[in-house]
Design a protein around this motif. Structure first.
Motif, mmCIF file in Angstrom:
data_model
loop_
_atom_site.group_PDB
_atom_site.id
_atom_site.type_symbol
_atom_site.label_atom_id
_atom_site.label_comp_id
_atom_site.label_asym_id
_atom_site.label_seq_id
_atom_site.Cartn_x
_atom_site.Cartn_y
_atom_site.Cartn_z
ATOM 1 N N GLY A 88 0.803 -1.212 0.000
ATOM 2 C CA GLY A 88 0.000 0.000 0.000
ATOM 3 C C GLY A 88 0.839 1.266 0.000
ATOM 4 N N VAL A 89 0.352 2.248 -0.721
ATOM 5 C CA VAL A 89 0.986 3.561 -0.744
ATOM 6 C C VAL A 89 -0.080 4.575 -0.373
ATOM 7 C CG1 VAL A 89 2.166 5.292 -2.139
ATOM 8 C CG2 VAL A 89 2.613 2.861 -2.531
ATOM 9 N N GLY A 90 0.037 5.121 0.824
ATOM 10 C CA GLY A 90 -0.954 6.075 1.287
ATOM 11 C C GLY A 90 -0.760 7.448 0.676
ATOM 12 N N ASN A 91 -1.825 8.218 0.664
ATOM 13 C CA ASN A 91 -1.740 9.575 0.127
ATOM 14 C C ASN A 91 -2.408 10.589 1.051
ATOM 15 O OD1 ASN A 91 -4.385 8.757 -0.402
ATOM 16 N ND2 ASN A 91 -4.466 9.737 -2.399
ATOM 17 N N LEU A 92 -2.449 10.265 2.341
ATOM 18 C CA LEU A 92 -3.011 11.161 3.348
ATOM 19 C C LEU A 92 -1.864 11.760 4.158
ATOM 20 C CD1 LEU A 92 -5.627 12.249 4.636
ATOM 21 C CD2 LEU A 92 -5.593 10.243 6.147
ATOM 22 N N PHE A 93 -1.841 13.092 4.225
ATOM 23 C CA PHE A 93 -0.732 13.798 4.859
ATOM 24 C C PHE A 93 -1.255 14.830 5.849
ATOM 25 C CE2 PHE A 93 1.013 12.075 1.069
ATOM 26 C CZ PHE A 93 2.377 11.932 1.273
ATOM 27 N N GLY A 94 -0.435 15.147 6.826
ATOM 28 C CA GLY A 94 -0.705 16.293 7.678
ATOM 29 C C GLY A 94 -0.279 17.548 6.954
ATOM 30 N N LYS A 95 -0.811 18.684 7.367
ATOM 31 C CA LYS A 95 -0.392 19.951 6.753
ATOM 32 C C LYS A 95 1.078 20.227 7.021
ATOM 33 C CE LYS A 95 -4.780 22.198 6.163
ATOM 34 N NZ LYS A 95 -5.634 23.345 6.457
ATOM 35 N N SER A 96 1.658 19.468 7.953
ATOM 36 C CA SER A 96 3.089 19.564 8.222
ATOM 37 C C SER A 96 3.910 19.007 7.058
ATOM 38 C CB SER A 96 3.423 18.769 9.483
ATOM 39 O OG SER A 96 3.098 17.384 9.291
ATOM 40 N N GLY A 97 3.250 18.262 6.152
ATOM 41 C CA GLY A 97 3.940 17.663 5.014
ATOM 42 C C GLY A 97 4.325 16.213 5.241
ATOM 43 N N LEU A 98 4.150 15.709 6.459
ATOM 44 C CA LEU A 98 4.506 14.323 6.760
ATOM 45 C C LEU A 98 3.307 13.403 6.542
ATOM 46 C CD1 LEU A 98 6.574 14.910 10.008
ATOM 47 C CD2 LEU A 98 7.442 14.374 7.731
ATOM 48 N N PRO A 99 3.543 12.168 6.052
ATOM 49 C CA PRO A 99 2.441 11.244 5.788
ATOM 50 C C PRO A 99 1.848 10.681 7.078
ATOM 51 C CG PRO A 99 4.534 10.157 5.390
ATOM 52 C CD PRO A 99 4.842 11.608 5.672
ATOM 53 N N VAL A 100 0.547 10.395 7.028
ATOM 54 C CA VAL A 100 -0.118 9.745 8.151
ATOM 55 C C VAL A 100 0.411 8.317 8.252
ATOM 56 C CG1 VAL A 100 -2.339 8.918 9.032
ATOM 57 C CG2 VAL A 100 -2.173 11.184 7.968
ATOM 58 N N ALA A 101 0.774 7.914 9.452
ATOM 59 C CA ALA A 101 1.297 6.565 9.687
ATOM 60 C C ALA A 101 0.191 5.529 9.470
ATOM 61 C CB ALA A 101 1.847 6.459 11.105
ATOM 62 N N PRO A 102 0.536 4.363 8.915
ATOM 63 C CA PRO A 102 -0.458 3.289 8.777
ATOM 64 C C PRO A 102 -1.044 2.954 10.148
ATOM 65 C CG PRO A 102 1.550 2.746 7.595
ATOM 66 C CD PRO A 102 1.843 3.969 8.411
ATOM 67 N N PHE A 103 -2.340 2.545 10.150
ATOM 68 C CA PHE A 103 -2.959 2.163 11.411
ATOM 69 C C PHE A 103 -4.084 1.170 11.186
ATOM 70 C CE2 PHE A 103 -5.493 5.872 10.110
ATOM 71 C CZ PHE A 103 -6.788 5.416 10.304
ATOM 72 N N ARG A 104 -4.477 0.535 12.275
ATOM 73 C CA ARG A 104 -5.663 -0.313 12.309
ATOM 74 C C ARG A 104 -6.333 -0.093 13.654
ATOM 75 N NH1 ARG A 104 -3.365 -6.454 12.964
ATOM 76 N NH2 ARG A 104 -5.450 -6.908 13.663
ATOM 77 N N THR A 105 -7.656 -0.128 13.669
ATOM 78 C CA THR A 105 -8.390 0.080 14.915
ATOM 79 C C THR A 105 -8.789 -1.226 15.573
ATOM 80 O OG1 THR A 105 -10.565 0.177 13.841
ATOM 81 C CG2 THR A 105 -9.314 2.252 14.027
ATOM 82 N N ASP A 106 -8.582 -2.338 14.881
ATOM 83 C CA ASP A 106 -8.961 -3.644 15.414
ATOM 84 C C ASP A 106 -7.740 -4.393 15.912
ATOM 85 O OD1 ASP A 106 -8.090 -5.897 13.195
ATOM 86 O OD2 ASP A 106 -8.528 -3.958 12.282
ATOM 87 N N GLY A 107 -7.993 -5.431 16.695
ATOM 88 C CA GLY A 107 -6.916 -6.296 17.177
ATOM 89 C C GLY A 107 -7.127 -7.730 16.717
ATOM 90 N N TRP A 108 -7.857 -7.879 15.606
ATOM 91 C CA TRP A 108 -8.191 -9.206 15.111
ATOM 92 C C TRP A 108 -6.958 -9.934 14.609
ATOM 93 C CZ3 TRP A 108 -12.452 -6.672 11.732
ATOM 94 C CH2 TRP A 108 -13.518 -6.297 12.539
ATOM 95 N N GLU A 109 -6.915 -11.216 14.877
ATOM 96 C CA GLU A 109 -5.832 -12.065 14.373
ATOM 97 C C GLU A 109 -5.964 -12.203 12.863
ATOM 98 O OE1 GLU A 109 -3.281 -13.537 16.021
ATOM 99 O OE2 GLU A 109 -3.917 -12.487 17.822
ATOM 100 N N VAL A 110 -4.827 -12.241 12.200
ATOM 101 C CA VAL A 110 -4.798 -12.416 10.753
ATOM 102 C C VAL A 110 -4.537 -13.889 10.474
ATOM 103 C CG1 VAL A 110 -3.661 -11.769 8.607
ATOM 104 C CG2 VAL A 110 -3.920 -10.088 10.438
ATOM 105 N N PRO A 111 -5.455 -14.585 9.737
ATOM 106 C CA PRO A 111 -5.232 -15.999 9.451
ATOM 107 C C PRO A 111 -4.029 -16.200 8.524
ATOM 108 C CG PRO A 111 -7.177 -15.190 8.286
ATOM 109 C CD PRO A 111 -6.683 -14.070 9.151
ATOM 110 N N LEU A 112 -3.322 -17.295 8.737
ATOM 111 C CA LEU A 112 -2.168 -17.615 7.888
ATOM 112 C C LEU A 112 -2.572 -18.398 6.685
ATOM 113 C CD1 LEU A 112 0.381 -18.518 10.678
ATOM 114 C CD2 LEU A 112 0.181 -16.395 9.422
#
Length: 104
Positions: free
Chosen positions: A80-104
């Motif tokens: 993934g390549v995000g395109n959301l930035f703060g007005k400071s010019g720095l990109p928003v860090a990747p995040f997730r709001t869930d703690g769900w396990e990812v199946p293998l």
């Protein structure tokens, strides 16, 4: 010292989720026609591409496929390549709001 804008919290409002982003330098901006790499899921844990609206230092996330949202992910993939930035010019860090396990 500079900090990337980062996820601070979320609030579900009906069929939408409002995400608060901290350290934005005065707000958020998108580089492109729309915010990319945002997914939303309901209790079934199935993620769908989301519509995103920017409100100062918050994003409002929704999808026609998700009537009762419980989780949001931003730029949560290996390619993934995000395109959301703060007005400071720095990109928003990747995040997730869930703690769900990812199946293998």
């Amino acid at each position: 010292m500079y900090k990337n804008p980062a996820y601070q919290g979320m609030q579900v409002q009906g069929d939408r989720v409002e995400i608060t982003i901290g350290e934005t330098g005065g707000g958020l901006v998108v580089k492109g026609p729309e915010v990319k790499e945002v997914l939303i899921a309901g209790e079934d844990r199935v993620f769908y591409p989301a519509r995103v609206k920017i409100k100062e230092s918050r994003i409002v996330v929704s999808s026609k496929e998700v009537k009762k949202p419980v989780a949001v992910r931003y730029q949560y993939s290996n390619s993934g390549v995000g395109n959301l930035f703060g007005k400071s010019g720095l990109p928003v860090a990747p995040f997730r709001t869930d703690g769900w396990e990812v199946p293998l």
